[in-house]
Design a protein around this motif. Sequence first.
Motif, mmCIF file in Angstrom:
data_model
loop_
_atom_site.group_PDB
_atom_site.id
_atom_site.type_symbol
_atom_site.label_atom_id
_atom_site.label_comp_id
_atom_site.label_asym_id
_atom_site.label_seq_id
_atom_site.Cartn_x
_atom_site.Cartn_y
_atom_site.Cartn_z
ATOM 1 N N ALA A 292 7.229 -2.695 0.105
ATOM 2 C CA ALA A 292 6.570 -1.670 0.937
ATOM 3 C C ALA A 292 7.617 -0.624 1.303
ATOM 4 C CB ALA A 292 5.976 -2.293 2.196
ATOM 5 N N VAL B 115 -4.510 0.401 -3.893
ATOM 6 C CA VAL B 115 -3.705 0.991 -2.812
ATOM 7 C C VAL B 115 -3.905 2.500 -2.818
ATOM 8 C CG1 VAL B 115 -1.902 -0.664 -2.243
ATOM 9 C CG2 VAL B 115 -1.694 0.675 -4.325
ATOM 10 N N ARG C 104 -1.876 -10.405 5.189
ATOM 11 C CA ARG C 104 -1.682 -9.091 4.579
ATOM 12 C C ARG C 104 -1.997 -7.930 5.530
ATOM 13 N NH1 ARG C 104 -3.002 -4.609 1.531
ATOM 14 N NH2 ARG C 104 -1.930 -4.421 -0.454
ATOM 15 N N GLU D 13 4.585 -10.278 3.007
ATOM 16 C CA GLU D 13 3.628 -9.183 3.185
ATOM 17 C C GLU D 13 4.029 -8.260 4.325
ATOM 18 O OE1 GLU D 13 -0.286 -11.320 1.365
ATOM 19 O OE2 GLU D 13 -0.023 -11.605 3.512
ATOM 20 N N SER E 191 1.021 -6.251 -6.494
ATOM 21 C CA SER E 191 1.548 -5.647 -5.271
ATOM 22 C C SER E 191 2.067 -4.220 -5.418
ATOM 23 C CB SER E 191 2.666 -6.532 -4.700
ATOM 24 O OG SER E 191 2.170 -7.815 -4.440
ATOM 25 N N ALA F 187 2.798 -0.415 -4.496
ATOM 26 C CA ALA F 187 2.994 0.255 -3.204
ATOM 27 C C ALA F 187 3.466 1.680 -3.456
ATOM 28 C CB ALA F 187 4.036 -0.497 -2.373
ATOM 29 N N TYR G 95 -10.659 -1.820 -0.720
ATOM 30 C CA TYR G 95 -10.272 -3.217 -0.871
ATOM 31 C C TYR G 95 -10.917 -3.771 -2.128
ATOM 32 C CZ TYR G 95 -14.898 -3.905 1.194
ATOM 33 O OH TYR G 95 -16.246 -3.839 1.449
ATOM 34 N N SER H 43 -6.473 -1.423 2.083
ATOM 35 C CA SER H 43 -5.502 -0.327 2.096
ATOM 36 C C SER H 43 -6.164 0.892 2.723
ATOM 37 C CB SER H 43 -5.059 -0.020 0.654
ATOM 38 O OG SER H 43 -4.289 1.155 0.597
ATOM 39 N N ALA I 190 4.841 -4.957 6.421
ATOM 40 C CA ALA I 190 4.267 -3.602 6.470
ATOM 41 C C ALA I 190 4.958 -2.843 7.602
ATOM 42 C CB ALA I 190 2.760 -3.663 6.725
ATOM 43 N N SER J 95 -6.782 -7.424 -0.130
ATOM 44 C CA SER J 95 -5.973 -6.220 -0.334
ATOM 45 C C SER J 95 -6.527 -4.965 0.334
ATOM 46 C CB SER J 95 -5.790 -5.939 -1.838
ATOM 47 O OG SER J 95 -5.298 -7.057 -2.499
ATOM 48 N N ARG K 160 -1.935 -4.348 7.247
ATOM 49 C CA ARG K 160 -1.653 -2.949 6.864
ATOM 50 C C ARG K 160 -1.984 -2.072 8.065
ATOM 51 N NH1 ARG K 160 0.782 -4.808 3.480
ATOM 52 N NH2 ARG K 160 0.909 -4.337 1.267
#
Lengths: 433, 178
Positions: free
Chosen positions: A250, A426, A337, A293, A204, A206, A392, A382, A295, A380, A339
């Motif tokens: 985050a 990310v 998840r 998760e 994870s 960030a 991803y 981003s 955001a 994942s 974003r």
Amino acid sequence: MLKNFTRLLIILIFVTTTAFAELVIDVQGVSQPTPIAIVPFGFEVISPGAPLDISAVIKGDLLRSGRFAPMAENDMLQKPTDGADVDFADWSVLGVEAVVVGKLIQQRGSDAYTLQFQLFDTFRRKQLIGFRMPATRATMRAAAHRAADMIYEKLTGIKGVFGTKVAYVTAEQQPDGRLYSLIVSDQDGENDYTIVESKDPIMSPAWSPDSRQLAYVSFEGSKSSIFVQTLRSGNRFQVSNKPGINGAPAFSPDGRKLLITLGGINGNPDIYVLDIASRQTKRLTTHRAIDTEGAWSPDGRYIYFTSDRSGGPQVYRVSVSGGSPERVTFEGSYNARPRLSPDGTRLAMVHNDRGNFRIAIMNLERKDLLVLSSGQQDESPSFAPNSDILIYATRRGGDGVLETVSADGLIRQKMASGRGDIREPVWSPFERF
Amino acid sequence: MSYYKMSAIAVLSVLLVGCSSTPVPDPEPTDTTYGGSNDGAYTSGIGGDGMGDGEYFDEAAEADEADEMLGSVIYFDFDSSAVRAEDQDLLSGHAIQLSQNSLHNVRLEGHADERGSREYNIGLGERRAQAVRQILMIQGVNASQIQTVSFGEERPGSMGGSDSDYAQNRRAEIKYTN
């Protein structure tokens, strides 16, 4: 005590490695990419040999964007390095819409260069950009990416992200177990370096909004905790080490707070806002279900998160000041998840698409869902800081690899895997200095 | 699975020798298991005698042994944190071990298969660790002896992407830390 000490020794900070050197193996672009010519750059240098093939870097960036078709060097009728020498007829006859020329000039006897380039519209016979910037051997690649960013933005109207970075986690099988590494590289995979590695899982990552720090979860000592590490110095500090789950960090848009998930001793994951300076936490969700998760919306007013309060995981939204959450996703049995795109208009998520976990994107105004990826275990997502591309993780031959896709689904890049299992990419914000 | 049951009974019997005055709940009707198993001679022999010759013991070593003999991994169905009926004996064995040895501590490690989102899977793994924790606590284990951690999908027991790999990965592991 001794055990803790040896464990600390196992965690090495700042070790240089190579994760994926030959990065891009496949680009699927738009159906009619713009024909462009990047003429080989001239080198007015004192010491022999060119420090970097500038035009190759620019050409690679534009090619991978999927929106341009750079011309082969052999097909060029002329190879000017100065704008004054460009013969527009020679280019327009070949159907080339834009030409880039430039050169690298070394200042006398030092590691100081000037990179200059010009971009021309060959049909209108007009200079669109003329720019020169200082560079050293260490910053030359960044300078070339900056030139590519300027060319890309001028021709597409979209801000370029060639100068940005990507962080990701790798897991490598070694004789004595798995080694987990958190790696930062340029967005094209070059310049990669490991910022932390451990025998225990790392997950994870960030970015801080100023691109200078990464928050991440580490399982050192077989328990989860959250660290914030400064990239330049390698220094890190632990910001959360509570019983049970410490996860899903985050950064807030102002960089002063972190959303985190805490499970507590009874294992009920909820979302909290952690003030980094004071270490004070404020609880945002209170449901018995898994809430995780978190955001931020780019304006900092809302928190989007995953919750299975309705049975399966779905995306919800709650005001940062609290209150009761509202459900955001309704299509399908699994949406997790979330974003937000940096422009705040779209929401990316992991979506169960007829049994396959794929990356989907939802327009927050129209509420329509578009599935962007085609794997079975994609995860994942981003956003790039220009909101136009997502990166991803997917699986290929058993290993995790990275892919990018444009937010409209038209342009795809597959990236080669150099080592182990790559996951959780990310994308950095635009660099700020 | 019958291996676990047999082992659990074997451990129960060992414990009976150590503290013969403490009543130990039998998870199964005793006769059937004793009579039916090959180990029955050994276990029923000590149990039937009531008073053995005595033996030196080392609690830490016993914990390791219990850990090993009982089995320390249980598996879960897809999207479920319900402990299967067949694993109840195994957990009872650990509950007895822990409640009778207050110096022993365990770490319950919850895991999920790789499908879906990683942090959400941390939540699913934690649910499994907590399901085991609840059973141990109901059976008399002190909360302070138990620590939980969820590794989600980060530490798969079986690599690979088949349904049987996934089944191997949806698990909770019981690890003695003291």
